[in-house]
Write an enzyme that holds these catalytic residues in place. Structure first.
Site, mmCIF file in Angstrom:
data_model
loop_
_atom_site.group_PDB
_atom_site.id
_atom_site.type_symbol
_atom_site.label_atom_id
_atom_site.label_comp_id
_atom_site.label_asym_id
_atom_site.label_seq_id
_atom_site.Cartn_x
_atom_site.Cartn_y
_atom_site.Cartn_z
ATOM 1 N N TYR A 79 0.844 -1.198 0.000
ATOM 2 C CA TYR A 79 0.000 0.000 0.000
ATOM 3 C C TYR A 79 0.876 1.243 0.000
ATOM 4 C CZ TYR A 79 -4.358 2.538 0.991
ATOM 5 O OH TYR A 79 -5.455 3.360 0.910
ATOM 6 N N GLY A 180 -17.751 -2.340 -1.275
ATOM 7 C CA GLY A 180 -18.289 -1.458 -0.248
ATOM 8 C C GLY A 180 -18.536 -0.059 -0.768
#
Length: 360
Positions: A79, A180
């Site tokens: 990340y 989501g």
């Protein structure tokens, strides 16, 4: 806020003082990783020592925390933002305040809080955090809504609000519509009268997924393959072509979605699930003047850290949508903390449509 979060993580190894405003609890536990790698292999459920409560600190009992793709990527070391090791996993969740330092003004025992920044380490039963790293949320919203509020709904809200001026009757197209963020986009757009064209990958349970997204308020649910078919023009007999495209996949999916944008429309990329670059035909730039933008909620929070009213306005809008029944938590599977390995493995499987929620 990142420094505050790092301080909270380092403080997890400092012995605890007995809370003054709440009864003493058992030793807190958390999911800790000391090196990067695949989460089921490197995470360990360990006892933690609470940091000593400082004057501006808040002692929180965690209630629930989701497993998001960014959490997985942080543990893998891939990340853009990584926590100092060893670290407690998790960037999102909801907790209850047990005790506050004497200089804390905005929070008191019994309040519910969510992270105001990333890298807080929410996969733990208890923690001591700086007040500035927390946001108060009302206790009259469902706990799963609160636990999943600070990442996906905020991302959806900002992308719908910040890149194109949309009015009722306008349309938006998005891929990864079952994610989501995708589920939040459908609901927030529906509440604003904006039509959504929702792209998902073909799968064995496709009819069930289509039914669920339509129940959330989706206007059209199509597969990646349908994006490339002439029948797409039938959709635009009833709704205008989209001015905004939301891309979480990349590769061919983004290229095909871009073909259906209005001239001067905008495609916002906020993820890259296909791990493939975004390829854009030159004609899209020359003849239709499309715009390509990117969005990262963490960066937005950094840029607006000195303007708390903007954040408060967004959160209030989301609270109202939840209270009116117009924004619900994504499809969730609730998992006890001790079963974290099963939850991680489920979260990393392809075609996942249910968010794994760790319960403390």
């Amino acid at each position: 806020m990142q420094r505050a979060a790092a301080r909270a993580l380092r403080g997890a190894r400092v012995p605890s003082a007995r809370p003054r405003s709440a009864p003493a609890r058992g030793a807190p536990r958390g999911l800790v990783y000391g090196q990067h790698g695949e989460p089921p292999a490197v995470l360990r459920l360990k006892d933690l020592e609470l940091a000593k409560l400082g004057d501006s600190d808040v002692h929180v009992k965690m209630l629930a925390a989701p497993i998001n793709p960014a959490d997985i990527n942080m543990i893998q070391g891939t990340y853009a933002l990584l926590s100092p090791l060893p670290a407690v996993g998790g960037n999102e969740g909801v907790g209850e305040v047990l005790e506050v330092g004497r200089h804390v003004k905005a929070l008191e025992p019994g309040d519910w809080v969510i992270p105001a920044s990333t890298s807080l380490g929410t996969w733990r039963t208890q923690g001591v955090f700086p007040e500035e790293a927390l946001l108060k949320v009302p206790r009259d919203i469902p706990v799963l809504c609160a636990a999943t509020l600070s990442v996906n709904p905020c991302t959806a809200y900002r992308m719908l609000a910040d890149f194109e001026t949309l009015a009722p009757g306008d349309s938006v197209i998005q891929n990864a519509a079952n994610s989501g963020v995708g589920q939040a986009v459908i609901q927030i757009a529906k509440a604003s009268g904006i039509k959504t064209i929702n792209v998902v990958r073909d799968r064995p349970d496709l009819p069930k997924l289509v039914e669920r997204l339509m129940a959330l308020g989706a206007d059209h649910v199509i597969t990646e393959e349908m994006l490339r078919k002439p029948e797409m023009k039938d959709i635009f007999k009833n709704i205008p072509k989209p001015r905004l495209a939301l891309n979480c996949v990349g590769g061919k999916s983004a290229t095909e979605m871009l073909r259906h944008l209005q001239p001067k429309g905008t495609m916002v990329t906020y993820g890259g699930m296909a791990k493939q670059p975004v390829m854009v035909p030159v004609s899209a730039f020359i003849f239709r003047d499309v715009q390509l933008r990117g969005f990262w909620m963490t960066q937005w929070r950094k840029e607006h850290a000195q303007d708390p009213q903007v954040l408060a306005s967004m959160m209030d809008a989301l609270f109202q949508l939840i209270r009116r029944g117009q924004l619900s938590a994504p499809a969730c599977t609730q998992v006890p903390l001790q079963d974290y390995r099963a939850a991680l493995e489920a979260a990393m499987k392809p075609f996942t449509s249910s968010k794994q929620i760790l319960l403390f």
